[in-house]
Design a protein around this motif. Structure first.
Motif, PDB file in Angstrom:
ATOM      1  N   THR A  58      18.614   9.514 -25.117  1.00  0.00           N
ATOM      2  CA  THR A  58      17.971   8.821 -26.227  1.00  0.00           C
ATOM      3  C   THR A  58      18.785   9.000 -27.499  1.00  0.00           C
ATOM      4  O   THR A  58      19.598   9.930 -27.609  1.00  0.00           O
ATOM      5  N   TYR A  60      18.337   8.340 -31.953  1.00  0.00           N
ATOM      6  CA  TYR A  60      17.442   8.003 -33.056  1.00  0.00           C
ATOM      7  C   TYR A  60      18.222   7.927 -34.360  1.00  0.00           C
ATOM      8  O   TYR A  60      19.166   8.693 -34.584  1.00  0.00           O
ATOM      9  N   SER A  69       9.316   8.703 -30.997  1.00  0.00           N
ATOM     10  CA  SER A  69       9.751   9.109 -29.666  1.00  0.00           C
ATOM     11  C   SER A  69       9.819   7.888 -28.766  1.00  0.00           C
ATOM     12  O   SER A  69       8.833   7.163 -28.624  1.00  0.00           O
ATOM     13  N   SER A  71      10.528   6.249 -24.971  1.00  0.00           N
ATOM     14  CA  SER A  71      10.463   6.588 -23.555  1.00  0.00           C
ATOM     15  C   SER A  71      10.399   5.293 -22.749  1.00  0.00           C
ATOM     16  O   SER A  71      10.205   4.219 -23.309  1.00  0.00           O
TER      17      SER A  71
END
Length: 124
Positions: A58, A60, A69, A71
């Motif tokens: 991931t 950010y 978050s 997913s």
């Protein structure tokens, strides 16, 4: 070919949470890294978060680390963006996008497919 549908936005108060969903059609969904971008009124569309096809990696943007978050559930062809502790400056239209070329997560040119967007409005 991938078609993306964004959902989950709404009008909330500062401090609330939301979970945005991006649901895709197509059998090759797991082949695509997926990212969320947002565009506030009068501003450029900006990268928020991205996730690899497998979900193992991931990324950010600094301003959302710790509150957002990302997913995915490949069995459901869906990527989620959990947003906690919402702030008025999070107000924007949020778009998911499928990355179809190698390159920077934040570069919009590398995304070949986009959702229609879902509005998030945060009141103070």
């Amino acid at each position: 070919q991938v078609e993306l549908v964004d959902s989950g936005g709404g009008l909330v108060q500062a401090g609330d949470s939301l979970r945005l969903s991006c649901t895709a059609s197509g059998r090759t969904f797991s082949n695509y890294p997926i990212s969320w971008f947002r565009q506030a009124p009068g501003k450029e569309r900006e990268f928020v978060a991205g996730i690899s096809g497998s979900g193992r990696n991931t990324n950010y943007t600094d301003s959302v680390k710790g509150r957002f978050s990302i997913s995915r559930d490949n069995a459901k062809n869906t990527v989620y963006l959990q947003i906690n502790s919402l702030k008025p400056e999070d107000t924007a239209v949020y778009y998911c996008a499928a990355k179809s070329a190698a390159g920077s997560w934040a570069q919009k040119d590398f995304y070949g497919y986009w959702g229609q967007g879902t509005q998030v409005a945060v009141s103070s």
